[in-house]
Structures are given as C-alpha cells and as structure tokens.
Design an enzyme around this catalytic site. Structure first.
Site, PDB file in Angstrom:
ATOM      1  N   LYS A 198       0.782  -1.142  -0.045  1.00 56.15           N
ATOM      2  CA  LYS A 198       0.015   0.036   0.042  1.00 56.15           C
ATOM      3  C   LYS A 198       0.664   1.224  -0.478  1.00 56.15           C
ATOM      4  CE  LYS A 198      -1.222   1.679   3.891  1.00 56.15           C
ATOM      5  NZ  LYS A 198      -1.381   2.892   4.808  1.00 56.15           N
ATOM      6  N   ASN A 199       1.294   1.820   0.833  1.00 54.50           N
ATOM      7  CA  ASN A 199       2.549   2.208   0.976  1.00 54.50           C
ATOM      8  C   ASN A 199       3.594   2.846  -0.007  1.00 54.50           C
ATOM      9  OD1 ASN A 199       1.227   2.827   3.630  1.00 54.50           O
ATOM     10  ND2 ASN A 199       2.527   2.751   5.152  1.00 54.50           N
ATOM     11  N   ARG A 207      -4.259   9.665   4.138  1.00 54.92           N
ATOM     12  CA  ARG A 207      -2.646  10.530   4.557  1.00 54.92           C
ATOM     13  C   ARG A 207      -2.248  10.996   3.398  1.00 54.92           C
ATOM     14  NH1 ARG A 207      -0.454  13.915   8.402  1.00 54.92           N
ATOM     15  NH2 ARG A 207       1.372  13.559   8.664  1.00 54.92           N
ATOM     16  N   CYS A 209      -5.233   7.711   9.749  1.00 55.72           N
ATOM     17  CA  CYS A 209      -5.022   6.589  11.571  1.00 55.72           C
ATOM     18  C   CYS A 209      -4.847   8.073  11.989  1.00 55.72           C
ATOM     19  CB  CYS A 209      -4.055   5.493  11.546  1.00 55.72           C
ATOM     20  SG  CYS A 209      -4.538   4.166  10.684  1.00 55.72           S
ATOM     21  N   ARG A 214       0.200  13.794  13.656  1.00 59.34           N
ATOM     22  CA  ARG A 214       0.304  13.671  11.978  1.00 59.34           C
ATOM     23  C   ARG A 214       1.008  14.987  11.109  1.00 59.34           C
ATOM     24  NH1 ARG A 214      -2.112   8.228   9.848  1.00 59.34           N
ATOM     25  NH2 ARG A 214       0.650   8.301   9.515  1.00 59.34           N
ATOM     26  N   PRO A 215       1.674  16.302  12.084  1.00 55.04           N
ATOM     27  CA  PRO A 215       2.084  17.525  11.327  1.00 55.04           C
ATOM     28  C   PRO A 215       2.535  16.791   9.499  1.00 55.04           C
ATOM     29  CG  PRO A 215       3.676  16.637  12.765  1.00 55.04           C
ATOM     30  CD  PRO A 215       2.778  15.668  12.963  1.00 55.04           C
ATOM     31  N   ILE A 216       2.655  17.828   9.274  1.00 51.98           N
ATOM     32  CA  ILE A 216       3.451  18.178   8.249  1.00 51.98           C
ATOM     33  C   ILE A 216       4.415  19.321   7.794  1.00 51.98           C
ATOM     34  CG2 ILE A 216       1.704  16.618   6.414  1.00 51.98           C
ATOM     35  CD1 ILE A 216       0.891  19.755   4.770  1.00 51.98           C
ATOM     36  N   ASP A 217       4.822  19.600   8.269  1.00 53.55           N
ATOM     37  CA  ASP A 217       5.880  20.678   8.601  1.00 53.55           C
ATOM     38  C   ASP A 217       7.414  20.425   7.578  1.00 53.55           C
ATOM     39  OD1 ASP A 217       5.984  18.746  10.989  1.00 53.55           O
ATOM     40  OD2 ASP A 217       7.853  20.174  11.244  1.00 53.55           O
ATOM     41  N   LEU A 218       7.107  19.450   8.088  1.00 57.52           N
ATOM     42  CA  LEU A 218       8.710  19.144   7.685  1.00 57.52           C
ATOM     43  C   LEU A 218       8.765  19.082   5.969  1.00 57.52           C
ATOM     44  CD1 LEU A 218      10.468  16.485   9.470  1.00 57.52           C
ATOM     45  CD2 LEU A 218      11.005  18.276   9.483  1.00 57.52           C
ATOM     46  N   ASP A 271       4.615  -0.020  11.750  1.00 58.62           N
ATOM     47  CA  ASP A 271       3.160  -0.521  11.933  1.00 58.62           C
ATOM     48  C   ASP A 271       3.118  -1.910  12.167  1.00 58.62           C
ATOM     49  OD1 ASP A 271       3.085   1.648  10.888  1.00 58.62           O
ATOM     50  OD2 ASP A 271       3.055   1.347   8.438  1.00 58.62           O
ATOM     51  N   VAL A 289       7.975   5.955  17.082  1.00 51.91           N
ATOM     52  CA  VAL A 289       8.134   6.813  15.952  1.00 51.91           C
ATOM     53  C   VAL A 289       6.892   7.681  16.297  1.00 51.91           C
ATOM     54  CG1 VAL A 289       6.873   6.975  13.664  1.00 51.91           C
ATOM     55  CG2 VAL A 289       9.114   4.970  14.518  1.00 51.91           C
ATOM     56  N   ARG A 314      -8.825  -0.807   4.593  1.00 55.44           N
ATOM     57  CA  ARG A 314      -8.045   0.478   3.978  1.00 55.44           C
ATOM     58  C   ARG A 314      -6.614  -0.240   3.914  1.00 55.44           C
ATOM     59  NH1 ARG A 314      -6.660   3.942   7.890  1.00 55.44           N
ATOM     60  NH2 ARG A 314      -4.694   4.647   6.660  1.00 55.44           N
TER      61      ARG A 314
HETATM   62  C1  UD1 Z   1       4.316   6.696   6.726  1.00 61.56           C
HETATM   63  C2  UD1 Z   1       3.109   5.033   7.353  1.00 61.56           C
HETATM   64  C3  UD1 Z   1       2.687   5.152   7.982  1.00 61.56           C
HETATM   65  C4  UD1 Z   1       3.967   4.338   9.282  1.00 61.56           C
HETATM   66  C5  UD1 Z   1       5.237   5.841   8.903  1.00 61.56           C
HETATM   67  C6  UD1 Z   1       6.845   5.168   9.865  1.00 61.56           C
HETATM   68  C7  UD1 Z   1       2.703   5.794   4.629  1.00 61.56           C
HETATM   69  C8  UD1 Z   1       0.853   6.202   4.175  1.00 61.56           C
HETATM   70  N1  UD1 Z   1       2.100   5.736   5.479  1.00 61.56           N
HETATM   71  O1  UD1 Z   1       3.573   7.410   7.162  1.00 61.56           O
HETATM   72  O2  UD1 Z   1       1.936   3.559   8.226  1.00 61.56           O
HETATM   73  O3  UD1 Z   1       3.385   4.394  10.525  1.00 61.56           O
HETATM   74  O4  UD1 Z   1       5.408   6.298   7.422  1.00 61.56           O
HETATM   75  O5  UD1 Z   1       7.387   4.326   9.224  1.00 61.56           O
HETATM   76  O6  UD1 Z   1       3.540   5.184   3.665  1.00 61.56           O
HETATM   77  N2  UD1 Z   1       6.759  14.081  11.423  1.00 61.56           N
HETATM   78  C9  UD1 Z   1       6.569  15.056  11.803  1.00 61.56           C
HETATM   79  N3  UD1 Z   1       6.927  16.726  10.487  1.00 61.56           N
HETATM   80  C10 UD1 Z   1       6.656  15.831   9.381  1.00 61.56           C
HETATM   81  C11 UD1 Z   1       6.037  14.374   8.495  1.00 61.56           C
HETATM   82  C12 UD1 Z   1       6.256  13.802   9.837  1.00 61.56           C
HETATM   83  O7  UD1 Z   1       6.742  15.952  12.356  1.00 61.56           O
HETATM   84  O8  UD1 Z   1       6.380  16.868   8.459  1.00 61.56           O
HETATM   85  C13 UD1 Z   1       6.986  12.927  12.204  1.00 61.56           C
HETATM   86  C14 UD1 Z   1       5.403  12.238  12.525  1.00 61.56           C
HETATM   87  O9  UD1 Z   1       4.187  12.973  13.793  1.00 61.56           O
HETATM   88  C15 UD1 Z   1       5.863  10.511  13.079  1.00 61.56           C
HETATM   89  C16 UD1 Z   1       7.385  10.755  12.232  1.00 61.56           C
HETATM   90  O10 UD1 Z   1       7.577  12.362  12.650  1.00 61.56           O
HETATM   91  O11 UD1 Z   1       6.144  10.778  14.263  1.00 61.56           O
HETATM   92  C17 UD1 Z   1       6.897   9.598  11.151  1.00 61.56           C
HETATM   93  O12 UD1 Z   1       6.089  10.881  10.492  1.00 61.56           O
HETATM   94  P1  UD1 Z   1       6.811   9.668   9.090  1.00 61.56           P
HETATM   95  O13 UD1 Z   1       7.948   9.147   8.302  1.00 61.56           O
HETATM   96  O14 UD1 Z   1       6.112  10.893   8.408  1.00 61.56           O
HETATM   97  O15 UD1 Z   1       5.812   8.817   8.639  1.00 61.56           O
HETATM   98  P2  UD1 Z   1       4.125   9.176   7.595  1.00 61.56           P
HETATM   99  O16 UD1 Z   1       4.679   9.298   6.393  1.00 61.56           O
HETATM  100  O17 UD1 Z   1       3.095   9.858   8.089  1.00 61.56           O
END
Ligand code: UD1
Length: 426
Positions: A22-23, A92, A116, A121-125, A304, A326, A395
C-alpha cells in the site's frame, strides 16, 4: 456496519500470498501524474486507500482504468491541481499530490490529509522542503496551498527521517532545476520503490536507501510500466499469525530483506523461521520467549508491526517491554486488547506486556494496524470475538478474511445494516 466474527484457536496452516505494498502503491500512483505519457502499474492492491487516491487522480482530470490489480493512468488530460477536499481527508497519502503538482504545474491545493489517528501527524517537514525549493506555502483553515513560478534545487536537512516528507520533497525536486540533496532522509523500501519507478520514467535520483538522496532535476518524465514491491507489513502480520496459532505458514511474495527486523525478533522469541527465495516459512514449535522491542525508522523494527507483535508477546513466557518512538499515540489498541484479556500496562511511550490467555469479546478497531492486532488476538483467543469498525483494516489489508480463511481460520465478514459509520482514513 460491517464486522469480523472470529472463532479462535484454529491452527493456521498453508500458503498465503502477500499483495503489493500500500505505502509504495500510493506515492507511485500519485507520481504517475508527473509524466507526459501513460503508465501501467502492476500489483496495485484492492484497498480503500487506493480507491480513494484513484478517485482523487481521476477528479484531477487523468484517465484511470483499473483491472485485476493493474492500474493504467493517462495523465495527459490533467487540468485540475486542486485535490477533492473530502477525499483528501480520507487518506494520509493524499498529500503526495502536493509534491507532484508543485513539480508539474507549480501549484497545488488540498485540505490537510487524514489518516489513522496515531499521533499529531504534522506536515511541517514537507512544507519546509517545498519552501527550500522556492515554493510559497499558505495554510488557512485546514487548506494547504503551494505555488512557485519555478523550483530550484537546494540542500535540505530533515530534523527527522520522515517517510512522507522525503517522498514529497523527492517528487517536487524531480522536476526542479538543478540539484537537490535531502539529508537525514528516510530509507524505507517503499520510497526506494518510488525512486525506482521515477528513474525508469527518466528521473535522476541517487542514494535512495541511504540517509542522503541526491536528485538532479530533469525537464520531463515519460510514463512507464512498474510492478509494486510486496507489502512487508502485510507479510509481517501473516508471519505473526502463524506463530500465534501454533501453525505452520509459508508467506509467499515477500522480500526477506524488508522483514529482517521482524525475523530477528521472531527468532529471538523461539519461533522457527526459514527463508527461501520465494518466501518465508514460519512455524511455532516451542514456548515463546519474552523480548523487548523498540520501534524505529527503517531498518529498525517497524511501528506498523508494533500492535501485531504486542499480541504475540502476550503469549511469551515472561514480561516484555515495547517502546514506541515513531508515533506519540500508538497504543490505542491496548484498551481493546485488554477486553480480550491481555495484561498490558502503558507508561508514556512504553508498554509492559505480561503473559496471559486471550478470550473472545466484542471489540472495536481504532486504526488500521491496531485493527489487524485485534484480528490476531481473536485468532489466538478462546471463543468468539466480534471486531467492529473494520473499515480501518480494509484500508490496508487486501481480502484479509479470505487470506486467513485459506489458512484455516474461522473468520467471517458480517454486514449488519446499511448505515455507514464515519470513515477516518492512513
Ligand atoms: C508512513 C506510513 C505509516 C508509517 C510511517 C512510519 C504511509 C502512507 N504511511 O507515514 O504507515 O507508520 O510512515 O513508518 O506511507 N513528522 C513530523 N513532521 C512532518 C512529518 C512527520 O514531525 O512533517 C513526524 C510524525 O509526527 C511522526 C514521525 O515524524 O511522529 C514519522 O512520520 P512519517 O515518517 O512522516 O510517517 P508518514 O509518512 O506519515
């Protein structure tokens, strides 16, 4: 409402085939929009997240045809860089369209993505990366807009190796001018698969799978044919199911390299694991030993699989410790596991799992992998378990009830009435 009814204590035996990841499928489907010509993507799993993303892509103007695990996407007619807000909230991965359309059109707009509820789940990065490439980012009332006259490469250091941020920056940088370097990048196999697809399309990407990725921007990409890698989390879930039910299961279509951290833990727990080129055989012969587990970015133990391995740890000979590093809110399944008799105590990011028998009850899936853990607990428990809100599980797991039935599990999907509960989309 649809639920699973599981009668536990059946030994699982036989062969189960893992679906496409999926991912990996989600960013690859989105990336197909960056090409001038059509792509054919194979081993795309039949999942709700994939359905929703295909709908998003179609609403953006692409031609999408789906048949037997294959998706054909012709992006030449894409004319709408605005993602359907309702659909975006359901998954997501809808945010990958930001990187894709920023690279392709210099503009994209979407609502903040769903997924989930396992943390902030911020997107700041992601946004930091887009800004470094020269984009302007606006956020207002949950709507994100990114725009740029042109994008140019830069050096971007990620505070955390976020999978989503690494992918989104890689997507935008592929069609930017000059070189982009992503330092402290994620190394997950799914983003390596995406980079392989982009490379066949004409992208110039080096260093994927390490912590530094170098991308030389190119002018255009051509569509390509690509087969998605097997889903390591689905594979891991079936591997754990074999150990839990004292069964013997051959998990087919798995890349052993991708499940190394799980194999190591299963062996440490006394589970018999045999690898060969077509798959992995998992058998439980002896009493399981307790182990400690800490989730980490790849190649560490995957978050996961944390809920699922926690169920296995309830059957060990002594107390085990699981530390989640994580996500900050990923023990939601514990309340539900306790209803099934599990003895688990949470303290912040840690949980202590004591051995004990599991037995049937009515429980509710709180998220995708937590829902999978409930199915596993039901398989191992005495009596009948009813699992509600299984849309979370659907999902991310293709035909899970059929695959488990094929191994001898007593699991049924039951539709109660037509009132759909609200979806929360990962
Ligand atoms: C992806 C996977 C999810 C998995 C995760 C970690 C998909 C669709 N989902 O989620 O199943 O659990 O990788 O292996 O591929 N973070 C920030 N700022 C950001 C982005 C992330 O602080 O801009 C933090 C998140 O809050 C979290 C950590 O980084 O604590 C990991 O997030 P990330 O690796 O981005 O996970 P996803 O890509 O959302």
């Amino acid at each position: 409402m649809t639920q699973f009814r599981v009668k536990g204590r059946k030994k699982l035996e036989g062969v189960v085939k893992v679906s496409g990841a999926k991912n990996a499928a989600l960013p690859i489907l989105a990336a197909s929009l960056m090409a001038e010509t059509p792509s054919t993507l194979k081993d795309i799993p039949e999942l709700r997240d994939v359905d929703n993303l295909c709908q998003i892509i179609a609403k953006m103007g692409a031609e999408v045809k789906r048949e037997d695990g294959q998706v054909y996407i012709d992006p030449s007619s894409v004319n709408n860089p605005i993602v359907d807000f309702e659909l975006a909230r359901k998954l997501r991965a809808s945010y990958y369209v930001l990187g894709v359309m920023l690279g392709r059109e210099g503009f994209a707009r979407t609502s903040l993505p769903g997924g989930c509820n396992i943390g902030n789940r911020p997107i700041d990065l992601h946004l930091k990366g887009f800004k470094a490439l020269g984009a302007e980012v606006n956020m207002d009332h949950g709507i994100v807009e990114v725009k740029a006259d042109s994008l140019s490469g830069d050096r971007i250091y990620l505070d955390y190796p976020s999978v989503g941020a690494t992918i989104n920056i890689m997507l935008a940088a592929t069609l930017a001018e000059g070189q982009t370097v992503i330092e402290n990048s994620a190394r997950e196999p799914e983003l390596v698969d995406l980079a392989n697809y982009l490379t066949i399309m004409g992208a110039d990407i080096k260093g994927v799978g390490t912590d530094t990725i170098k991308i030389e921007g190119v002018d255009q990409l051509e569509g390509a044919e690509h087969r998605i890698i097997p889903d390591r989390i689905e594979a891991g879930t079936f591997m754990i199911s074999a150990a839990l039910t004292e069964g013997e299961v051959f998990v087919e279509n798995v890349l052993t390299e991708h499940v190394k951290p799980l194999i190591a833990k299963l062996k440490e727990m006394n589970v018999d694991v045999e690898e060969d080129i077509t798959g992995i055989k998992v058998e439980k012969k002896d009493q399981l030993k307790s182990v400690d587990i800490k989730t980490l970015p790849y190649p560490g133990f995957p978050t996961d699989l944390q809920p699922q391995i926690m169920v296995l740890l309830t059957q060990a000979d002594d107390t085990s410790l699981v530390i989640e590093t994580v996500w900050e809110n990923r023990f939601m399944h514990v309340d539900e596991l306790q209803r099934l008799g599990a003895d688990i105590k949470i303290d912040g990011h840690s949980s202590l799992i004591k051995p004990g028998n599991l037995s049937g009850a009515e429980v509710t899936a709180t998220d995708l992998r937590g829902g999978a853990a409930l199915i596993l607990a039901a398989l191992a428990g005495e009596g009948v378990t009813i699992i509600n809100d299984i849309q979370h599980v659907e999902r991310g797991y293709e035909n899970i009830e059929h695959k488990l039935s094929g191994l001898g599990a007593d699991i049924q999907k039951v539709s109660l009435h037509n009132n759909q509960k609200k979806e929360t989309g990962s």
